[in-house]
Design an enzyme around this catalytic site. Sequence first.
Site, PDB file in Angstrom:
ATOM      1  N   PRO A   9       6.401 -13.927 -36.325  1.00  0.00           N
ATOM      2  CA  PRO A   9       6.678 -15.374 -35.973  1.00  0.00           C
ATOM      3  C   PRO A   9       6.413 -16.302 -36.773  1.00  0.00           C
ATOM      4  O   PRO A   9       5.503 -16.310 -37.881  1.00  0.00           O
ATOM      5  CB  PRO A   9       5.346 -15.447 -34.456  1.00  0.00           C
ATOM      6  CG  PRO A   9       4.493 -14.547 -34.646  1.00  0.00           C
ATOM      7  CD  PRO A   9       5.339 -13.438 -35.473  1.00  0.00           C
ATOM      8  N   ASN A  10       7.300 -17.382 -36.827  1.00  0.00           N
ATOM      9  CA  ASN A  10       7.107 -18.468 -37.657  1.00  0.00           C
ATOM     10  C   ASN A  10       7.726 -18.561 -39.191  1.00  0.00           C
ATOM     11  O   ASN A  10       7.772 -19.233 -39.848  1.00  0.00           O
ATOM     12  CB  ASN A  10       5.799 -19.468 -37.612  1.00  0.00           C
ATOM     13  CG  ASN A  10       5.524 -19.686 -36.376  1.00  0.00           C
ATOM     14  OD1 ASN A  10       6.386 -20.278 -35.762  1.00  0.00           O
ATOM     15  ND2 ASN A  10       4.400 -19.165 -35.650  1.00  0.00           N
ATOM     16  N   ARG A  17       7.510 -24.961 -42.743  1.00  0.00           N
ATOM     17  CA  ARG A  17       6.126 -25.028 -42.334  1.00  0.00           C
ATOM     18  C   ARG A  17       5.077 -24.919 -43.657  1.00  0.00           C
ATOM     19  O   ARG A  17       5.419 -24.016 -44.352  1.00  0.00           O
ATOM     20  CB  ARG A  17       6.012 -23.751 -41.488  1.00  0.00           C
ATOM     21  CG  ARG A  17       5.659 -22.219 -42.166  1.00  0.00           C
ATOM     22  CD  ARG A  17       5.385 -21.102 -41.221  1.00  0.00           C
ATOM     23  NE  ARG A  17       4.406 -20.816 -40.666  1.00  0.00           N
ATOM     24  CZ  ARG A  17       3.771 -19.591 -40.582  1.00  0.00           C
ATOM     25  NH1 ARG A  17       4.463 -18.661 -41.161  1.00  0.00           N
ATOM     26  NH2 ARG A  17       2.693 -19.413 -40.087  1.00  0.00           N
ATOM     27  N   TYR A  22       2.860 -21.774 -47.882  1.00  0.00           N
ATOM     28  CA  TYR A  22       3.983 -20.734 -47.989  1.00  0.00           C
ATOM     29  C   TYR A  22       5.226 -21.039 -48.902  1.00  0.00           C
ATOM     30  O   TYR A  22       5.984 -20.423 -48.989  1.00  0.00           O
ATOM     31  CB  TYR A  22       4.628 -20.643 -46.432  1.00  0.00           C
ATOM     32  CG  TYR A  22       3.566 -20.231 -45.571  1.00  0.00           C
ATOM     33  CD1 TYR A  22       2.843 -18.833 -45.475  1.00  0.00           C
ATOM     34  CD2 TYR A  22       3.046 -21.022 -44.324  1.00  0.00           C
ATOM     35  CE1 TYR A  22       1.765 -18.370 -44.576  1.00  0.00           C
ATOM     36  CE2 TYR A  22       1.940 -20.553 -43.558  1.00  0.00           C
ATOM     37  CZ  TYR A  22       1.421 -19.450 -43.753  1.00  0.00           C
ATOM     38  OH  TYR A  22       0.298 -18.872 -42.788  1.00  0.00           O
ATOM     39  N   ASN A  73       5.406  -7.992 -42.507  1.00  0.00           N
ATOM     40  CA  ASN A  73       4.689  -9.235 -42.273  1.00  0.00           C
ATOM     41  C   ASN A  73       4.396  -9.621 -40.852  1.00  0.00           C
ATOM     42  O   ASN A  73       5.137 -10.181 -40.346  1.00  0.00           O
ATOM     43  CB  ASN A  73       5.366 -10.291 -43.129  1.00  0.00           C
ATOM     44  CG  ASN A  73       4.299 -11.450 -43.072  1.00  0.00           C
ATOM     45  OD1 ASN A  73       3.241 -11.492 -42.407  1.00  0.00           O
ATOM     46  ND2 ASN A  73       4.717 -12.418 -44.091  1.00  0.00           N
ATOM     47  N   ALA A  76       1.133 -14.117 -37.753  1.00  0.00           N
ATOM     48  CA  ALA A  76       0.100 -14.580 -36.704  1.00  0.00           C
ATOM     49  C   ALA A  76      -0.298 -13.213 -35.630  1.00  0.00           C
ATOM     50  O   ALA A  76      -1.669 -13.029 -35.619  1.00  0.00           O
ATOM     51  CB  ALA A  76       0.104 -15.644 -35.645  1.00  0.00           C
ATOM     52  N   GLU A  97       2.167  -3.478 -45.396  1.00  0.00           N
ATOM     53  CA  GLU A  97       1.821  -4.822 -44.926  1.00  0.00           C
ATOM     54  C   GLU A  97       1.963  -5.774 -46.072  1.00  0.00           C
ATOM     55  O   GLU A  97       1.500  -5.745 -47.188  1.00  0.00           O
ATOM     56  CB  GLU A  97       0.251  -5.012 -44.374  1.00  0.00           C
ATOM     57  CG  GLU A  97       0.181  -6.248 -43.836  1.00  0.00           C
ATOM     58  CD  GLU A  97      -1.475  -6.229 -43.189  1.00  0.00           C
ATOM     59  OE1 GLU A  97      -2.381  -5.619 -44.120  1.00  0.00           O
ATOM     60  OE2 GLU A  97      -1.553  -6.920 -42.427  1.00  0.00           O
ATOM     61  N   HIS A  99       1.554 -10.190 -46.914  1.00  0.00           N
ATOM     62  CA  HIS A  99       1.304 -11.448 -46.406  1.00  0.00           C
ATOM     63  C   HIS A  99       1.674 -12.539 -47.429  1.00  0.00           C
ATOM     64  O   HIS A  99       1.388 -12.164 -48.796  1.00  0.00           O
ATOM     65  CB  HIS A  99       0.023 -11.668 -45.853  1.00  0.00           C
ATOM     66  CG  HIS A  99      -0.402 -10.867 -44.644  1.00  0.00           C
ATOM     67  ND1 HIS A  99      -0.035 -11.371 -43.454  1.00  0.00           N
ATOM     68  CD2 HIS A  99      -0.920  -9.927 -44.583  1.00  0.00           C
ATOM     69  CE1 HIS A  99      -0.365 -10.314 -42.471  1.00  0.00           C
ATOM     70  NE2 HIS A  99      -0.952  -9.338 -43.217  1.00  0.00           N
ATOM     71  N   LEU A 100       2.472 -13.424 -47.331  1.00  0.00           N
ATOM     72  CA  LEU A 100       2.685 -14.346 -48.565  1.00  0.00           C
ATOM     73  C   LEU A 100       1.499 -15.034 -49.071  1.00  0.00           C
ATOM     74  O   LEU A 100       1.371 -15.144 -50.179  1.00  0.00           O
ATOM     75  CB  LEU A 100       3.672 -15.459 -47.716  1.00  0.00           C
ATOM     76  CG  LEU A 100       5.015 -15.178 -47.426  1.00  0.00           C
ATOM     77  CD1 LEU A 100       5.539 -16.123 -46.363  1.00  0.00           C
ATOM     78  CD2 LEU A 100       5.923 -14.897 -48.583  1.00  0.00           C
ATOM     79  N   SER A 101       0.553 -15.337 -48.038  1.00  0.00           N
ATOM     80  CA  SER A 101      -0.754 -16.116 -48.651  1.00  0.00           C
ATOM     81  C   SER A 101      -1.983 -14.954 -48.465  1.00  0.00           C
ATOM     82  O   SER A 101      -1.647 -13.881 -48.073  1.00  0.00           O
ATOM     83  CB  SER A 101      -1.090 -17.028 -47.442  1.00  0.00           C
ATOM     84  OG  SER A 101      -1.254 -16.471 -46.262  1.00  0.00           O
ATOM     85  N   ARG A 106      -8.646 -17.607 -46.419  1.00  0.00           N
ATOM     86  CA  ARG A 106      -8.498 -18.611 -45.628  1.00  0.00           C
ATOM     87  C   ARG A 106      -9.357 -18.549 -44.557  1.00  0.00           C
ATOM     88  O   ARG A 106     -10.284 -18.209 -44.805  1.00  0.00           O
ATOM     89  CB  ARG A 106      -6.897 -18.667 -45.055  1.00  0.00           C
ATOM     90  CG  ARG A 106      -5.964 -18.340 -46.669  1.00  0.00           C
ATOM     91  CD  ARG A 106      -4.314 -18.513 -45.807  1.00  0.00           C
ATOM     92  NE  ARG A 106      -4.112 -19.527 -45.112  1.00  0.00           N
ATOM     93  CZ  ARG A 106      -2.904 -19.388 -44.058  1.00  0.00           C
ATOM     94  NH1 ARG A 106      -2.209 -18.170 -44.234  1.00  0.00           N
ATOM     95  NH2 ARG A 106      -2.684 -20.376 -43.194  1.00  0.00           N
TER      96      ARG A 106
HETATM   97  C1  DQA Z   1       0.854 -14.790 -43.113  1.00  0.00           C
HETATM   98  C2  DQA Z   1      -0.583 -14.990 -42.847  1.00  0.00           C
HETATM   99  C3  DQA Z   1      -0.554 -15.178 -41.298  1.00  0.00           C
HETATM  100  O1  DQA Z   1      -2.124 -15.460 -41.138  1.00  0.00           O
HETATM  101  C4  DQA Z   1       0.056 -16.216 -40.609  1.00  0.00           C
HETATM  102  O2  DQA Z   1      -0.356 -16.460 -39.177  1.00  0.00           O
HETATM  103  C5  DQA Z   1       1.473 -16.317 -41.035  1.00  0.00           C
HETATM  104  C6  DQA Z   1       1.812 -15.717 -42.069  1.00  0.00           C
HETATM  105  C7  DQA Z   1       1.462 -14.801 -44.439  1.00  0.00           C
HETATM  106  O3  DQA Z   1       2.583 -14.139 -44.369  1.00  0.00           O
HETATM  107  O4  DQA Z   1       0.739 -15.309 -45.230  1.00  0.00           O
HETATM  108  O5  DQA Z   1       1.950 -16.518 -39.966  1.00  0.00           O
HETATM  109  O6  DQA Z   1       1.209 -13.449 -42.460  1.00  0.00           O
END
Ligand code: DQA
Length: 140
Positions: A9-10, A17, A22, A73, A76, A97, A99-101, A106
């Site tokens: 999602p997102n 965003r 990101y 990825n 959330a 897995e 994650h961008l961040s 965090r």
């Molecule tokens: C994320 C990190 C997650 O905590 C967050 O909810 C995202 C993006 C990342 O790619 O850094 O939507 O997966």
Amino acid sequence: MKILVINGPNINLLGLREPAIYGNKDYAELLAFIEAAAVDAGVEVECFQSNHEGAIVDAIQSAYGHFDGIVINPAAYTHTSIAILDALKGVGIRAVEVHLSDINSRDDFRRVSYPSMACETTFAGFGFEGYAMAIRHLSK
Ligand code: DQA
């Protein structure tokens, strides 16, 4: 080798965003980056994005017998989804897995990742490059 890249999602809102976290590049640019990384690694890639947990579970189940690896990825859902963890375990496809961040530097709630328990490794905090790292990992 065929790899399915799943974004949760997102991730489709990239560019809009929270650019400080990101980045400024959008989802179309991420897709182009992943395609180029797949060509470099000599693998076939297909990308899927959904804002719905069940659709992601369906995509993982449908990958069985069709894909040799999954890059995911879960966004959330990383921090909540036992269903995605169980789907990855259920199909037994090699998974990585991304994650961008850097989820470990965090909010505290981002430190928990359920899907990571079914993944060989995690690349977090490398931006788009994390997807290339994951593809290279699976291609070896
Ligand atoms: C994320 C990190 C997650 O905590 C967050 O909810 C995202 C993006 C990342 O790619 O850094 O939507 O997966």
